[in-house]
Scaffold this motif. Structure first.
Motif, short mmCIF file in Angstrom:
data_model
loop_
_atom_site.label_atom_id
_atom_site.label_comp_id
_atom_site.label_asym_id
_atom_site.label_seq_id
_atom_site.Cartn_x
_atom_site.Cartn_y
_atom_site.Cartn_z
N ALA A 1 6.97 5.84 11.67
CA ALA A 1 5.79 6.58 11.31
C ALA A 1 6.14 8.10 11.91
CB ALA A 1 4.26 6.28 11.22
N ILE A 2 6.09 7.71 13.41
CA ILE A 2 7.06 9.13 14.35
C ILE A 2 8.39 10.02 13.57
CG2 ILE A 2 7.53 9.96 15.94
CD1 ILE A 2 4.73 8.88 17.29
N ALA A 3 9.12 8.41 13.52
CA ALA A 3 10.31 8.46 12.83
C ALA A 3 11.04 9.48 11.35
CB ALA A 3 11.53 7.46 13.23
N GLY A 4 9.51 8.07 10.48
CA GLY A 4 9.74 9.12 9.53
C GLY A 4 9.58 10.14 9.32
N ALA B 1 14.04 5.14 9.82
CA ALA B 1 12.91 5.42 10.52
C ALA B 1 12.34 3.34 11.43
CB ALA B 1 12.14 5.51 9.58
N ILE B 2 12.36 2.48 9.98
CA ILE B 2 12.07 1.40 10.26
C ILE B 2 13.08 0.65 10.70
CG2 ILE B 2 12.05 -0.47 8.90
CD1 ILE B 2 11.72 0.52 6.20
N THR B 3 14.72 1.29 11.12
CA THR B 3 15.57 0.27 12.27
C THR B 3 14.68 1.50 14.06
OG1 THR B 3 16.68 0.53 11.22
CG2 THR B 3 17.61 0.51 12.88
N ALA B 4 13.95 2.00 13.38
CA ALA B 4 14.32 3.19 14.50
C ALA B 4 12.89 2.12 15.65
CB ALA B 4 13.50 4.75 14.45
N GLY C 1 2.95 -6.76 17.04
CA GLY C 1 4.34 -6.35 16.72
C GLY C 1 4.32 -5.12 15.46
N LEU C 2 3.53 -5.99 14.25
CA LEU C 2 4.31 -4.79 13.41
C LEU C 2 3.51 -3.52 13.56
CD1 LEU C 2 5.69 -4.81 10.63
CD2 LEU C 2 2.90 -5.97 9.36
N LEU C 3 2.05 -3.74 14.49
CA LEU C 3 1.68 -2.64 14.77
C LEU C 3 2.32 -1.75 15.55
CD1 LEU C 3 -2.18 -3.84 15.35
CD2 LEU C 3 -1.36 -2.37 13.29
N MET C 4 2.93 -2.04 16.56
CA MET C 4 3.96 -1.23 17.33
C MET C 4 5.15 -0.27 16.70
SD MET C 4 3.54 -2.31 21.02
CE MET C 4 4.36 -3.95 20.40
N LEU D 1 1.04 -0.99 0.26
CA LEU D 1 0.07 -0.22 -0.18
C LEU D 1 0.37 1.07 -0.30
CD1 LEU D 1 -2.94 -1.27 2.25
CD2 LEU D 1 -2.55 -0.75 0.23
N LEU D 2 1.73 1.11 1.08
CA LEU D 2 2.94 2.05 0.83
C LEU D 2 3.53 2.48 -0.63
CD1 LEU D 2 4.03 1.62 4.26
CD2 LEU D 2 2.36 3.56 3.81
N PHE D 3 3.79 1.63 -1.19
CA PHE D 3 5.02 1.27 -2.68
C PHE D 3 3.83 2.10 -3.36
CE2 PHE D 3 5.68 -0.84 -6.31
CZ PHE D 3 7.12 0.02 -6.28
N ARG D 4 2.65 1.52 -2.93
CA ARG D 4 1.47 1.97 -4.33
C ARG D 4 1.20 3.29 -4.03
NH1 ARG D 4 -0.73 2.83 -8.32
NH2 ARG D 4 -2.94 1.42 -9.43
#
Length: 140
Positions: free
Chosen positions: A102-105, A125-128, A93-96, A67-70
């Motif tokens: 999203a905040i780091a992004g 951001a993904i790593t954070a 865990g994925l939701l968290m 969805l994000l890619f598209r």
């Protein structure tokens, strides 16, 4: 055992971050390795979450990444990386991870905007998000 798994995944995320910052590309083997670690650790019983939930997290991550890619001009490597992390943390865990990501992004986008950049690496951001998830789970 979870600490070992988390540190291995963080090491792979650091490799992905270095590649993303340098070339704006993430090697596919990093995402495959992270997904394999998540699925193997759940099948071995090291995780406390069964393989079905890990697969559900992987599919949820792939769907969110698609969805994000598209629709949000997200990178393909970033989308695959989210799916791989879903295999490690499961759907809850994925939701968290996504929330903190999203905040780091948002912070990264503000920094890029002030620098006048239109393109920026999103793996930090993904790593954070993953590091925050690991720190919260280790407290429980």
């Amino acid at each position: 055992m979870f600490t070992f798994i988390a540190m291995t995944v963080i090491s792979l995320l650091l490799i992905a971050m270095a590649c993303d910052l340098r070339t704006r590309e993430i090697p596919d083997w990093v995402s495959v390795a992270i997904a394999a670690i998540g699925l193997m650790s759940s099948m071995a019983g090291w995780h406390g979450v069964g393989p079905v939930w890990m697969l559900a997290g992987g599919f949820a991550g792939i769907f969110v990444g698609w969805l994000l890619f598209r629709f949000a001009h997200f990178g393909g490597g970033d989308a695959k990386l989210i799916g791989a992390i879903g295999c490690v943390v499961g759907p809850v865990g994925l939701l968290m991870v996504l929330f903190v990501m999203a905040i780091a992004g948002g912070v990264l986008s503000l920094v890029a905007m002030f620098r006048g950049q239109r393109d920026y690496a999103y793996v930090p951001a993904i790593t954070a998000g993953f590091v925050w998830y690991v720190s919260v789970v280790s407290l429980i």
